[in-house]
Design an enzyme around this catalytic site. Structure first.
Site, PDB file in Angstrom:
ATOM      1  N   HIS A 113       0.867  -1.175   0.000  1.00  0.00           N
ATOM      2  CA  HIS A 113       0.000   0.000   0.000  1.00  0.00           C
ATOM      3  C   HIS A 113       0.908   1.231   0.000  1.00  0.00           C
ATOM      4  CE1 HIS A 113      -2.900   2.926   1.662  1.00  0.00           C
ATOM      5  NE2 HIS A 113      -3.867   2.063   1.418  1.00  0.00           N
ATOM      6  N   ASP A 190       2.701  -4.340   8.112  1.00  0.00           N
ATOM      7  CA  ASP A 190       1.439  -3.624   7.930  1.00  0.00           C
ATOM      8  C   ASP A 190       0.336  -4.673   8.063  1.00  0.00           C
ATOM      9  OD1 ASP A 190      -0.920  -2.665   6.871  1.00  0.00           O
ATOM     10  OD2 ASP A 190      -0.069  -2.010   4.972  1.00  0.00           O
ATOM     11  N   GLN A 193      -4.900  -5.404   6.852  1.00  0.00           N
ATOM     12  CA  GLN A 193      -5.866  -6.333   6.237  1.00  0.00           C
ATOM     13  C   GLN A 193      -5.928  -7.675   6.960  1.00  0.00           C
ATOM     14  OE1 GLN A 193      -8.029  -5.628   3.870  1.00  0.00           O
ATOM     15  NE2 GLN A 193      -7.248  -3.567   3.478  1.00  0.00           N
ATOM     16  N   LYS A 216     -10.819  -0.912  10.114  1.00  0.00           N
ATOM     17  CA  LYS A 216     -10.992  -2.140   9.324  1.00  0.00           C
ATOM     18  C   LYS A 216     -11.328  -3.322  10.237  1.00  0.00           C
ATOM     19  CE  LYS A 216      -7.505  -0.700   5.953  1.00  0.00           C
ATOM     20  NZ  LYS A 216      -8.308   0.029   4.970  1.00  0.00           N
ATOM     21  N   CYS A 356      -4.632   2.304  -3.708  1.00  0.00           N
ATOM     22  CA  CYS A 356      -3.391   2.873  -3.142  1.00  0.00           C
ATOM     23  C   CYS A 356      -2.234   1.891  -3.310  1.00  0.00           C
ATOM     24  CB  CYS A 356      -3.555   3.244  -1.669  1.00  0.00           C
ATOM     25  SG  CYS A 356      -4.805   4.499  -1.400  1.00  0.00           S
TER      26      CYS A 356
END
Lengths: 398, 135
Positions: A113, A190, A193, A216, A356
């Site tokens: 991202h 990261d 997700q 999220k 992104c």
């Protein structure tokens, strides 16, 4: 009770097929109630006043940190509140990154991202570092086979997405950690997700930093966490200066509070943190083996159905191994905005665009994709509606 | 309704947009991206004094963006800077829900209520304005 019915927005709109949880999940009543309770009975600033409300607000805010730490198997002092994943990565890019020197290397991947690309480019330009990029396979996975060639004794940090926000591929962090250790490098993940799809013992991953967002994972917008190994955080200077992050201030010298408050300058997003704590508490009470099984069944059904749509190309693994229900696809030459617009007519909320992740789009020669994300509240009817919408989009554009 | 965006006239305009491709040699070449969705427009112009003598456009974008480029292809040749500004103002007018002066822009009227799609329509006109900055 259907899980969907615990989400007031979804319960109020039976015709809505919300498949955009990869951008923002919906929020369950338990979390909304916790935020409303704070705002209506405890609202005050934290760590400052001695009055009853200030005490209650501080207890609620720090209690949320405890909930989050428990949920992720972490220590409370390792949970730094940020505004989200992007802020967490930028914090590391400054506090960890500014100790790096010209010639040092940071490794990212082609599927990151922008929030895990741009902070490192900015750091590269500030410090004269070298930014190296792991390639992505045709299947949409980070090519870990390239680690040996990319990671060198100059590597100081490897920063990768746990799960791609485009392809849904989950990276084998054990291999990444082993490569980093052999070079003496740190690992930042990261996790934006990954965290919505079930509990995770972050310290067990062996990484140094793990960033994620509340919005999220069924919590409000504008709140997130940087988890850092205690010894890593203790060694870092602050990122932003201001109130709350200090031990003492004179005009000659300021000393800083220990982590996590060292990294939480200014009044934090108190209700957001309380919402994230409530989300962790709510998630702790769910039957995750059952939810994961259902998410995978739906993902498998979606992938199988998409494979039969003429001219449609899935960007990501077609099997269910090492992947989550983040499913991106290109429908012939139809633009993802047009596809998403037609899907909206069928009550289907999907994301269309480059997500992104422009370098990844470039890698696959696409301007963008349409993305459907399977969440715990997803149902077969959502996939039915998506497939019906795709039929129409194909007739119109393909 | 979302589907009213995709009326036959607009789909036809997108599909058959006049002056697609590149123009070589050219006097001005501008590329603009929409950072949110990745749409990209390239506009090549050949000038005759202050006026556009010929143009070509290349779009990597959605149907709305392609159709908007079609309007540029149909109506921009012969315009000077003031004419381009007037055409762009007409696009703003239709996107704010008012009747456009240029009849061909009526196909874009349903976009007015879809704010997230305005940039798709505007991109070719922004490229056109950008390309006239030197003139």
């Amino acid at each position: 009770m259907r899980l969907r019915d615990r989400f007031p927005l979804l319960a109020a709109d039976p015709k809505l097929h919300y498949l955009d949880s990869g951008a923002s999940s919906q929020v369950p009543a338990d979390v909304l109630d916790a935020v409303t309770r704070f705002e209506t009975t405890q609202r005050a600033n934290v760590h400052r006043g001695v009055h009853r409300l200030a005490e209650a607000a501080t207890a609620a805010y720090e209690g949320a940190r405890d909930e989050i730490a428990r949920f992720f198997g972490a220590r409370r002092e390792e949970i730094v509140f940020t505004s989200g994943t992007t802020a967490a990565i930028n914090l590391v890019a400054h506090s960890f990154g500014d100790a790096l020197a010209a010639g040092d290397e940071v490794v990212i991947s082609e599927l990151e991202h922008h929030s895990n690309i741009v902070p490192w480019q900015m750091l590269r330009d500030r410090r004269g570092l070298k930014l190296k990029v792991l390639p992505v396979t045709e299947e949409g996975r980070i090519d870990l086979g390239a680690l040996d060639g990319v990671v060198t004794r100059k590597t100081r940090l490897i920063a990768l997405a746990h799960c791609s926000n485009v392809t849904g591929a989950v990276v084998d962090l054990a291999r990444v950690v082993a490569a980093a250790k052999s070079a003496g490098a740190a690992v930042l993940v990261d996790g934006a997700q990954r965290v919505p799809h079930g509990p995770l013992d972050i310290p067990e991953l062996g990484v140094d930093f793990y960033a994620f967002s509340g919005h999220k994972m069924y919590a409000p917008h504008g709140i997130g966490v940087l988890w850092g190994k205690r010894e890593r955080l203790e060694a870092l200077p602050p990122f932003m200066g201001g109130g709350d992050m200090i031990r003492s201030v004179t005009f000659e010298r300021t000393t800083y509070a220990p982590p996590p408050t060292r990294f939480e300058a200014g009044t934090p997003n108190i209700s957001g943190a309380i919402g994230l704590g409530a989300s962790c508490r709510w998630m702790s009470g769910l039957d995750w083996p059952g939810i994961v099984q259902e998410e995978m069944r739906l993902t498998g059904r979606l992938l199988g159905s998409l494979a039969k749509v003429p001219g449609l190309r899935v960007l990501g693994p077609l099997g269910l191994q090492q992947r989550l229900g983040v499913v991106s696809f290109a429908l012939g030459s139809a633009h993802p905005h047009d596809v998403a617009q037609i899907l909206d007519r069928h009550g289907v909320a999907c994301r269309g665009g480059h997500h992104c992740a422009e370098p990844l789009m470039e890698r696959f020669g696409l301007a963008g994709t349409t993305r459907a994300t399977i969440a715990p509240y997803s149902e077969d009817a959502d996939i039915d509606a998506l497939l019906n919408g795709l039929d129409e989009a194909r007739r119109l554009f393909a | 309704m979302s589907d009213s965006l995709y009326q036959d006239a607009l789909l036809k305009l997108a599909r058959e947009a006049p002056r697609q491709g590149r123009l070589e040699p050219n006097d001005v070449s501008v590329r603009l991206d929409n950072p949110l969705c990745g749409d990209r427009v390239r506009l090549d112009l050949r000038m005759s004094g202050p006026k556009i003598a010929e143009l070509a456009h290349e779009v990597r974008g959605c149907v709305l963006c392609q159709a908007a480029a079609g309007i540029v292809g149909l109506h921009a040749v012969g315009l000077d800077r003031a004419g381009v500004a007037a055409l762009a103002a007409d696009v703003d007018r239709v996107l704010s829900g008012q009747d456009p002066v240029c009849d061909a822009l009526r196909s874009f009227a349903p976009v007015a209520s879809h704010r997230s799609r305005h940039d798709c329509v505007l991109l070719p006109f922004q490229a056109l304005k950008e390309s006239m900055k030197g003139g």
